[in-house]
Write an enzyme that holds these catalytic residues in place. Structure first.
Site, PDB file in Angstrom:
ATOM      1  N   LEU A 162     -67.318  60.420  15.985  1.00 48.06           N
ATOM      2  CA  LEU A 162     -66.813  59.093  16.342  1.00 48.06           C
ATOM      3  C   LEU A 162     -65.583  59.237  17.224  1.00 48.06           C
ATOM      4  CD1 LEU A 162     -67.150  57.200  12.934  1.00 48.06           C
ATOM      5  CD2 LEU A 162     -68.755  57.249  14.855  1.00 48.06           C
ATOM      6  N   GLY A 171     -68.716  66.094   7.892  1.00 47.37           N
ATOM      7  CA  GLY A 171     -67.328  66.177   7.478  1.00 47.37           C
ATOM      8  C   GLY A 171     -66.469  65.240   8.302  1.00 47.37           C
ATOM      9  N   GLY A 172     -65.456  64.604   7.675  1.00 45.51           N
ATOM     10  CA  GLY A 172     -64.582  63.698   8.406  1.00 45.51           C
ATOM     11  C   GLY A 172     -65.370  62.590   9.063  1.00 45.51           C
ATOM     12  N   ASP A 173     -65.245  62.480  10.397  1.00 46.38           N
ATOM     13  CA  ASP A 173     -65.986  61.448  11.142  1.00 46.38           C
ATOM     14  C   ASP A 173     -67.135  62.071  11.927  1.00 46.38           C
ATOM     15  OD1 ASP A 173     -64.422  62.833  12.922  1.00 46.38           O
ATOM     16  OD2 ASP A 173     -63.779  61.079  14.054  1.00 46.38           O
ATOM     17  N   GLU A 174     -67.650  63.188  11.430  1.00 41.20           N
ATOM     18  CA  GLU A 174     -68.745  63.894  12.093  1.00 41.20           C
ATOM     19  C   GLU A 174     -70.051  63.741  11.310  1.00 41.20           C
ATOM     20  OE1 GLU A 174     -66.302  67.580  14.175  1.00 41.20           O
ATOM     21  OE2 GLU A 174     -67.127  67.823  12.166  1.00 41.20           O
TER      22      GLU A 174
END
Length: 321
Positions: free
Chosen positions: A198, A238-241
């Protein structure tokens, strides 16, 4: 799967059971070992996870148990082993392992989770049951109830181990498992791996707060799921991935169309904290077997293509050159 990766709170049900719970993988290595067994054997969970059950309890080296385990894995058979077959399956801490007074029953059952076979062992201490025949019916009812409860709790633990707790999507572990399965069954066509990041998510997260950021990730996850085909995979990396896997691609143009649609649905406004927020996504694409014959290379190359999309315009997709 490492038991240390599972939230200890999720083990409460299994740990409160008055029976021993062991889950084995296809190599007969311990995946789950509950508190009852820790107290009985003196072996801590961290000491036995990953060990073969035959090392922990040599009785399981006997051909009959190897046969039972294989029947559970290959044919889905259940088996009940009475203490008359062998009185002790897991030796008590202060015993030599051949204490004649200790008696245990064993129930063996297969568990199918996301296409992987596991073996559920339930150990019941019946040392004093023969002295109290009049409570046998109640004991059998408790065993049946514990069996159902243990099976349900085990499936929940396995789900937790393979899924992202925020979005409910498959996590990296499940992604690797599913992608490996697709690659091993690959005959014709291509498999596309899309690495999605993102754009400027941190800005939204910092301005509106982490709760709003989590809400955004959940809504994006749902949009991705709704957009893809039934056999496609979308996982939170993970995170925004996120990573999307598109199997059975006969025409590369199909990947273009799906990637473009993903970019468009991400771009649609999302209501957060009473305001409409717009985010975008950059996607990198690699193809199996063109850009790698293993999971590591496919993800690395898709990630590299994603960074090229970010450096170009963001809010777009790029193939690995």
């Amino acid at each position: 799967m490492s038991i240390t990766k599972i939230n200890e709170m999720e083990l409460q049900i299994i740990n409160k059971l008055n029976i021993g719970i062991i889950v084995l993988d296809r190599d007969f290595r311990v995946v789950i070992w509950n508190d009852w067994l820790e107290q009985l054997s003196g072996r801590l969970r961290d000491q036995v996870i990953g060990e073969k059950i035959t090392t922990i309890s040599p009785v399981f080296n006997k051909r009959v148990y190897q046969h039972f385990f294989n029947d559970a894995l290959e044919h889905g058979k259940k088996m009940f082993c009475s203490a008359t077959l062998h009185p002790v399956f897991i030796a008590p801490l202060n015993k030599s392992g051949c204490d004649k007074k200790t008696q245990q029953n064993l129930h063996i059952e297969p568990i199918d989770f996301m296409g992987e076979q596991y073996i559920l062992l339930q150990i019941y201490d019946i040392t004093y049951q023969h002295k109290r025949i009049h409570v046998l019916k109640n004991a059998l009812k408790e065993m049946e109830s514990s069996h159902i409860e243990a099976k349900n709790a085990t499936k929940k633990l396995l789900h937790k181990a393979y899924h992202d707790p925020l979005t409910g999507l498959p996590n990296r572990l499940m992604l690797n498992h599913q992608l490996k399965e697709y690659m091993s069954n690959h005959v014709t066509g291509k498999i596309a791996v899309l690495f999605l990041d993102l754009d400027d998510f941190a800005i939204v997260n910092n301005r509106l707060g982490h709760m709003a950021g989590d809400n955004l990730l959940k809504q994006i996850a749902q949009r991705l799921t709704d957009t893809l085909r039934r056999d496609d995979i979308v996982a939170r990396y993970g995170g925004d991935e996120f990573v999307i896997v598109l199997p059975n691609i006969s025409n590369p143009n199909d990947v273009y169309k799906i990637a473009q649609k993903l970019v468009e649905v991400i771009r649609e406004p999302i209501e957060l904290e009473s305001e409409n927020v717009k985010v975008s996504g950059s996607i990198g694409i690699s193809l199996y077997p063109d850009h790698g014959d293993n999971i590591h290379d496919l993800l690395k190359n898709a990630d590299a293509a994603m960074y090229r999309a970010k450096s170009d315009f963001k809010d777009c997709y790029r193939f690995l050159d």
